[in-house]
Design an enzyme around this catalytic site. Sequence first.
Site, mmCIF file in Angstrom:
data_model
loop_
_atom_site.group_PDB
_atom_site.id
_atom_site.type_symbol
_atom_site.label_atom_id
_atom_site.label_comp_id
_atom_site.label_asym_id
_atom_site.label_seq_id
_atom_site.Cartn_x
_atom_site.Cartn_y
_atom_site.Cartn_z
ATOM 1 N N SER A 409 0.825 -1.214 0.000
ATOM 2 C CA SER A 409 0.000 0.000 0.000
ATOM 3 C C SER A 409 0.858 1.262 0.000
ATOM 4 O O SER A 409 0.436 2.299 -0.506
ATOM 5 C CB SER A 409 -0.870 0.052 1.249
ATOM 6 N N HIS A 430 -1.366 -2.652 -7.202
ATOM 7 C CA HIS A 430 -2.028 -2.281 -5.949
ATOM 8 C C HIS A 430 -3.535 -2.415 -6.105
ATOM 9 O O HIS A 430 -4.181 -1.600 -6.767
ATOM 10 C CB HIS A 430 -1.632 -0.846 -5.568
ATOM 11 N N GLU A 442 -4.085 0.098 -9.171
ATOM 12 C CA GLU A 442 -2.977 1.024 -9.447
ATOM 13 C C GLU A 442 -1.796 0.183 -9.922
ATOM 14 O O GLU A 442 -1.394 -0.767 -9.236
ATOM 15 C CB GLU A 442 -2.582 1.792 -8.178
ATOM 16 N N ASN A 480 -3.709 6.432 -1.882
ATOM 17 C CA ASN A 480 -3.493 6.507 -0.433
ATOM 18 C C ASN A 480 -2.762 7.781 -0.032
ATOM 19 O O ASN A 480 -2.882 8.243 1.098
ATOM 20 C CB ASN A 480 -2.722 5.270 0.059
HETATM 21 P P1 NAI Z 1 -3.308 -9.894 5.968
HETATM 22 O O1 NAI Z 1 -2.645 -9.781 7.271
HETATM 23 O O2 NAI Z 1 -4.764 -10.138 5.899
HETATM 24 O O3 NAI Z 1 -2.606 -11.056 5.131
HETATM 25 C C1 NAI Z 1 -1.228 -11.211 5.007
HETATM 26 C C2 NAI Z 1 -0.945 -12.687 4.768
HETATM 27 O O4 NAI Z 1 0.419 -12.854 4.408
HETATM 28 C C3 NAI Z 1 -1.190 -13.553 5.987
HETATM 29 O O5 NAI Z 1 -2.114 -14.566 5.651
HETATM 30 C C4 NAI Z 1 0.189 -14.117 6.309
HETATM 31 O O6 NAI Z 1 0.130 -15.443 6.807
HETATM 32 C C5 NAI Z 1 0.879 -14.068 4.962
HETATM 33 N N1 NAI Z 1 2.340 -14.021 5.062
HETATM 34 C C6 NAI Z 1 3.083 -13.275 5.890
HETATM 35 N N2 NAI Z 1 4.398 -13.505 5.664
HETATM 36 C C7 NAI Z 1 4.462 -14.397 4.652
HETATM 37 C C8 NAI Z 1 5.539 -15.018 3.976
HETATM 38 N N3 NAI Z 1 6.792 -14.761 4.295
HETATM 39 N N4 NAI Z 1 5.248 -15.896 2.975
HETATM 40 C C9 NAI Z 1 3.968 -16.154 2.654
HETATM 41 N N5 NAI Z 1 2.913 -15.597 3.285
HETATM 42 C C10 NAI Z 1 3.158 -14.728 4.259
HETATM 43 O O7 NAI Z 1 -2.921 -8.577 5.160
HETATM 44 P P2 NAI Z 1 -3.668 -7.882 3.951
HETATM 45 O O8 NAI Z 1 -4.626 -6.891 4.457
HETATM 46 O O9 NAI Z 1 -4.106 -8.933 3.018
HETATM 47 O O10 NAI Z 1 -2.483 -7.055 3.299
HETATM 48 C C11 NAI Z 1 -1.498 -7.653 2.503
HETATM 49 C C12 NAI Z 1 -0.774 -6.592 1.715
HETATM 50 O O11 NAI Z 1 -1.715 -5.904 0.908
HETATM 51 C C13 NAI Z 1 -0.101 -5.523 2.541
HETATM 52 O O12 NAI Z 1 1.075 -5.133 1.891
HETATM 53 C C14 NAI Z 1 -1.104 -4.399 2.560
HETATM 54 O O13 NAI Z 1 -0.505 -3.145 2.770
HETATM 55 C C15 NAI Z 1 -1.657 -4.511 1.157
HETATM 56 N N6 NAI Z 1 -2.974 -3.934 0.965
HETATM 57 C C16 NAI Z 1 -3.940 -4.077 1.915
HETATM 58 C C17 NAI Z 1 -5.202 -3.534 1.719
HETATM 59 C C18 NAI Z 1 -6.288 -3.734 2.707
HETATM 60 O O14 NAI Z 1 -7.280 -3.001 2.649
HETATM 61 N N7 NAI Z 1 -6.185 -4.680 3.616
HETATM 62 C C19 NAI Z 1 -5.505 -2.771 0.486
HETATM 63 C C20 NAI Z 1 -4.429 -2.743 -0.474
HETATM 64 C C21 NAI Z 1 -3.204 -3.280 -0.206
#
Ligand code: NAI
Length: 696
Positions: A409, A430, A442, A480
């Site tokens: 993000s 993104h 994006e 953002n």
């Molecule tokens: P989340 O916490 O729901 O999911 C992250 C996942 O990554 C978890 O299931 C975790 O087990 C896994 N993980 C962590 N380390 C890992 C590794 N080394 N290898 C494989 N899997 C691994 O987080 P979320 O919300 O899905 O965010 C993920 C990314 O997307 C972040 O960079 C966030 O900034 C970005 N993002 C989030 C948005 C949102 O609204 N939640 C919107 C747009 C982007």
Amino acid sequence: MTETETAAVGIAVDDGIAVITIDNPPVNAISQAVRQGLIDAMAEIATNDAVEAAVIIGAGRMFMAGADVREFGKPPLPPTLPETISAIEASEKPVVVAIHGVALGGGLEIALGCHYRLVAPGAKLGLPEVSLGIIPGAGGTQRLPRLIGFEAALDLITTGRQAGAEEAAQSGLADAIIEGDLKQGALDFAKRRIGEPPRRLSAIEAPKPESPDFFAEAKAAVARRARGQESPVKAVEALEAAILPFAEGVKREREIFVELRGSDQAKALRHAFFAERAVAKVPGLDDAKPRDVAAVGVIGGGTMGAGISVAALRAGYSVTLIEADVGALARGRENISKNLDGYVSRGRMTEDAKADLLGKLAASVDYGALADADLVIEAVFEDMDVKKEVFAKLDAAARPGAVLATNTSYLDINEIAAATKRPSDVLGLHFFAPAHIMRLLEIVRTGTTAPDVIATGFAVGRKLGKVSVLAGVCDGFIGNRILAHFRKQADYMVEDGAMPWDIDAAMEAFGLPMGPFKVMDLSGLDISYAMRRRLAPTRPAEERYVAIADRVCEAGWLGRKTGRGWYVYEDGTATPNPDAEKIVIEESKRKGITRRDFSPEEIQTRILYAMINEGARIVEEGIALRPLDVDMVEIMGYGFPRWRGGPMCAADIIGLERVLADIRAFASEDAYYWEAAPLLERLVAEGKSFSDLNGG
Ligand code: NAI
Ligand code: 3HC
């Protein structure tokens, strides 16, 4: 056989039936040449004794996309569309229309002027004018209710949605669905109508509304849904005029159409229509050939990874999901399955189709499973060290030429790319939550991303059904980064005297689906708290910092998930949190601020101007290619009202001189925050507007 041609309309007469073909690529828009061609064709049919009936059909991939939107901003050229349709309807010889692809707007109005309507099985029929800020202006609001009744007509006209062939046949909008060869089917149908008197919808007596309060209730319901957009409400007014004799009804319809056509909302919605298509046209990318993508890898099966996986599966890609351990992998699969259930429960997917998609999903904790992936999208925790580690592993596992994407993000993608030996293959993709539903993507290029990698991002975005916008690397990219300024401005006003619910109410009245504080409650206050802590070391000392949200968060009120945040959530209702209010007042006092009132207009103006000013910086720095790219990000990703055209278009409509003058006035209170963007200053000095930077 006789044949005459104008540029866009051809006639061929065969065995007593005239086939009138509209041929105005790419979408058979009803340009002046098409209108004139149709009038000429009808004159010829009337006088040619060899013709006993006519079929109107479209060449190419569709019947007609409607009026030529490009003519809207310009002086109208005769003949008008209503005149054209009257000429068709007046024919004494039966006229049959044969629709394939789409019949939209004026295209459907032409069809309503014909005496019979036939559709191909995949055809879609609609009056999308309200989404362009206008109403059907060529009899659509008068003929349609005469054909299918007020209720069904109201639904189609006020939503702009498209009805499929089946629905059209059921409602009576279409007389028949033609399986097989449409033209032949239409010729056969027309032959059977020879000698029958023409069926003119304008001659049908106006139907009775379904109930005495039908129009009053419809207006209220449509106004609630429209959130400030005028055209759907005006469409109800035009429909109501269909209870009058036809000639009076069309007169009223035309008046409303002409009034709306010149409105700011119509201008903004036209801008949005063209911007939605222009974002995909990136100067300098014409020669870049996208890489082939069939197999997609997704790393991280949390909120975003699961949504991205579903989007990819639904678009026909095979997906390999990678997670950190087997427990997380099982949760990731479960998240994907739940997302798919959403489609099933809404009747948009069968259980079998869901099973098929899940059959295309592989899952592993071993990065080796990514060896065949053409594109890998990383969606792990938002932490630079974790991302770098993941990209180093990915670099070792992915095949040469694979495109490597991050869904970060905010983080610096140049730094992420540098964790690999192939930074030119790395870009940001993104997505927005929920990633399988939100239409914005994006596409973030770093200093080193190869052009064909960017082109691949756009090709994949198109296949996923997204509106893709190119962005450069900076904290928060386009969307953002603007959001951060939006929220900062909201925080300032809360500390200066407004309450969070005042801000929410004002911004909802502005047209946002949900105010910013409600959004924070929904996504969890801990997310922005973590980000503020991350940015704390680099925050300029002279920058004003509002600690209210930190204190609310530290009290353990994280929003909906804890039942309490800015609001208290009980029995499905949200009421202002009195304890949050106390914190607000205490913080203002602690800073020695005398709280003052903010009107809804002032709240809206300050927030909008904060967005415009930051948007101008984003354009000037080249983070966004053009102002229209900023507009699309805000409309597609952040609920900015489309009828305002996005913040940059809204600025043009207000007038940049006034925007600049107001920003300068705000700067007299807070020079640090309200410094006007140099681009804004320059455009005003040159007498230009943001639209001048949008190109053709
Ligand atoms: P989340 O916490 O729901 O999911 C992250 C996942 O990554 C978890 O299931 C975790 O087990 C896994 N993980 C962590 N380390 C890992 C590794 N080394 N290898 C494989 N899997 C691994 O987080 P979320 O919300 O899905 O965010 C993920 C990314 O997307 C972040 O960079 C966030 O900034 C970005 N993002 C989030 C948005 C949102 O609204 N939640 C919107 C747009 C982007
Ligand atoms: N007028 C002028 N140009 C149009 C157009 C229109 N009505 N509809 C589409 N185009 C152009 C697009 O801008 C695009 O141009 P570009 O290649 O230079 O970018 C090109 O045609 C192809 O369009 P799409 O990329 O959108 O092609 P798709 O196949 O994805 O979609 C479509 C086709 C479903 C017809 C879609 O273009 C569409 O929804 N068009 C708008 C339909 C509409 O709103 N019609 C109502 C017009 S108002 C009216 O009729 C008023 C009347 O009541 C008097």
